[in-house]
Design a protein around this motif. Sequence first.
Motif, short mmCIF file in Angstrom:
data_model
loop_
_atom_site.label_atom_id
_atom_site.label_comp_id
_atom_site.label_asym_id
_atom_site.label_seq_id
_atom_site.Cartn_x
_atom_site.Cartn_y
_atom_site.Cartn_z
N LEU A 83 0.83 -1.21 0.00
CA LEU A 83 0.00 0.00 0.00
C LEU A 83 0.86 1.25 0.00
O LEU A 83 0.58 2.22 -0.74
CB LEU A 83 -0.92 -0.02 1.22
N TYR A 84 1.91 1.26 0.79
CA TYR A 84 2.77 2.44 0.87
C TYR A 84 3.48 2.70 -0.47
O TYR A 84 3.55 3.83 -0.94
CB TYR A 84 3.80 2.24 1.99
N LEU A 85 3.98 1.64 -1.10
CA LEU A 85 4.66 1.81 -2.39
C LEU A 85 3.68 2.19 -3.49
O LEU A 85 4.03 2.96 -4.40
CB LEU A 85 5.41 0.53 -2.75
N PHE A 86 2.45 1.68 -3.44
CA PHE A 86 1.43 2.11 -4.40
C PHE A 86 1.26 3.63 -4.32
O PHE A 86 1.19 4.32 -5.34
CB PHE A 86 0.10 1.42 -4.09
N ASN A 87 1.17 4.14 -3.11
CA ASN A 87 0.98 5.59 -2.94
C ASN A 87 2.17 6.37 -3.46
O ASN A 87 2.01 7.42 -4.09
CB ASN A 87 0.73 5.91 -1.46
N LEU A 88 3.38 5.87 -3.21
CA LEU A 88 4.57 6.58 -3.68
C LEU A 88 4.65 6.60 -5.20
O LEU A 88 5.03 7.61 -5.80
CB LEU A 88 5.82 5.93 -3.10
N VAL A 89 4.32 5.48 -5.83
CA VAL A 89 4.40 5.40 -7.29
C VAL A 89 3.50 6.43 -7.95
O VAL A 89 3.86 7.05 -8.96
CB VAL A 89 4.07 3.97 -7.76
N PHE A 90 2.32 6.67 -7.38
CA PHE A 90 1.37 7.58 -8.00
C PHE A 90 1.37 8.96 -7.35
O PHE A 90 0.41 9.71 -7.47
CB PHE A 90 -0.04 6.97 -7.96
N SER A 245 -4.50 6.60 -6.47
CA SER A 245 -4.31 5.97 -5.15
C SER A 245 -5.61 5.39 -4.62
O SER A 245 -5.61 4.34 -3.96
CB SER A 245 -3.75 7.00 -4.17
N MET A 246 -6.75 6.05 -4.89
CA MET A 246 -8.03 5.52 -4.43
C MET A 246 -8.39 4.25 -5.18
O MET A 246 -8.93 3.30 -4.60
CB MET A 246 -9.12 6.58 -4.61
N THR A 247 -8.12 4.21 -6.46
CA THR A 247 -8.41 3.00 -7.24
C THR A 247 -7.54 1.84 -6.75
O THR A 247 -8.02 0.71 -6.59
CB THR A 247 -8.16 3.26 -8.73
N LEU A 248 -6.26 2.12 -6.52
CA LEU A 248 -5.37 1.07 -6.04
C LEU A 248 -5.70 0.63 -4.62
O LEU A 248 -5.34 -0.48 -4.21
CB LEU A 248 -3.92 1.54 -6.12
N LEU A 249 -6.38 1.49 -3.86
CA LEU A 249 -6.78 1.09 -2.51
C LEU A 249 -7.71 -0.11 -2.55
O LEU A 249 -7.59 -1.05 -1.76
CB LEU A 249 -7.44 2.27 -1.79
N TYR A 250 -8.66 -0.11 -3.50
CA TYR A 250 -9.59 -1.23 -3.61
C TYR A 250 -8.87 -2.49 -4.07
O TYR A 250 -9.20 -3.60 -3.63
CB TYR A 250 -10.72 -0.87 -4.57
N VAL A 251 -7.86 -2.33 -4.93
CA VAL A 251 -7.05 -3.49 -5.31
C VAL A 251 -6.30 -4.02 -4.09
O VAL A 251 -6.19 -5.24 -3.88
CB VAL A 251 -6.07 -3.10 -6.44
N TRP A 252 -5.78 -3.11 -3.27
CA TRP A 252 -5.05 -3.52 -2.07
C TRP A 252 -5.98 -4.22 -1.08
O TRP A 252 -5.57 -5.18 -0.41
CB TRP A 252 -4.41 -2.31 -1.41
N ILE A 253 -7.22 -3.78 -0.98
CA ILE A 253 -8.18 -4.43 -0.08
C ILE A 253 -8.41 -5.88 -0.51
O ILE A 253 -8.47 -6.79 0.33
CB ILE A 253 -9.49 -3.63 -0.04
N LEU A 254 -8.57 -6.10 -1.82
CA LEU A 254 -8.72 -7.48 -2.31
C LEU A 254 -7.47 -8.30 -2.00
O LEU A 254 -7.56 -9.47 -1.58
CB LEU A 254 -8.99 -7.47 -3.81
#
Length: 300
Positions: A83-90, A245-254
């Motif tokens: 999750l942290y790296l997803f946020n940094l990438v975007f 980041s919001m879209t990737l949050l749902y991916v991270w939840i799955l």
Amino acid sequence: MANASGLLVIERILRDRQGIWQQVVEDRALSKLTGQMLLSSVVALACYGAVLGSFHSILMALTSAVKLPLLFLVTLAICLPTLYLFNLVFGARLSVRQSVALVMVALTVTAMLAVAFAPIALFFLITAPDYSFFKLLNVAILALSALVGLRFLTGGMRVLNDHGLLAPEKKETPAPAPAPAAAPAPEPAFVGAVNGATTPAAAPAPAAAPAVITVADLPPGYMVTRAPAQPFPRPLPARQPAPPSMTLLYVWILLFGFVGTQLAWTLRPFFGSPGMKFSLYRDIDGNFYAEIFRTLSHLF
């Protein structure tokens, strides 16, 4: 309420969630807040784990009290770097403390809601001690508690998005040069009304020969009124699209759900089958979802 500590931190989360989000946004005293949420989550999950294992024996209750908090914390440790790296990438500007505090809010809500269901689970354990039903009941309780906790997580991410922490920092652009002053607008035209009917006033005279018309110069029966001002139409505000980041949050939840269920299958037993002796772990065979479907077929 702002200084709530220990187990009382859940009361602050539920009553003053905007204050919690503001504290995360400001990155203020997050180490203390995270420690309080960690303590309350571990205690709540341990209590609920003891309820799960009490179906088999006291020894199983003790081991489940250790394994259930371990399940959630290890799953969090595995998935949080993603999750942290997803946020940094975007381009999100969240710190590690903010990311951990945000996820711990969701975990605390999940743990405290699960332990709130513990008396219901104990009631069915005493009145209807059926292994398949008891297992499905507690899986449903944990799934419902996790959904509520994840809703807090998405709500917190939206608040961070409103404060601009999920988007790259915008560089300041120089202000445009001021436009030249426009000529003063002419006075509004006057309209006349004869016997209730309105007529537009005559066009103003040329600037070279100004004419001033007074009320005394108008014929009888005329009424002078000021023309109503036309409202200036305001454009509707453009709807801001959700950041990546919001879209990737749902991916991270799955991803969190898949990792958690597989780890739960690896750490089993939590309930303990009534026809089997106590064991700390079982052989890794099958998967969590196949076991749920098999339990449903036995129950119905």
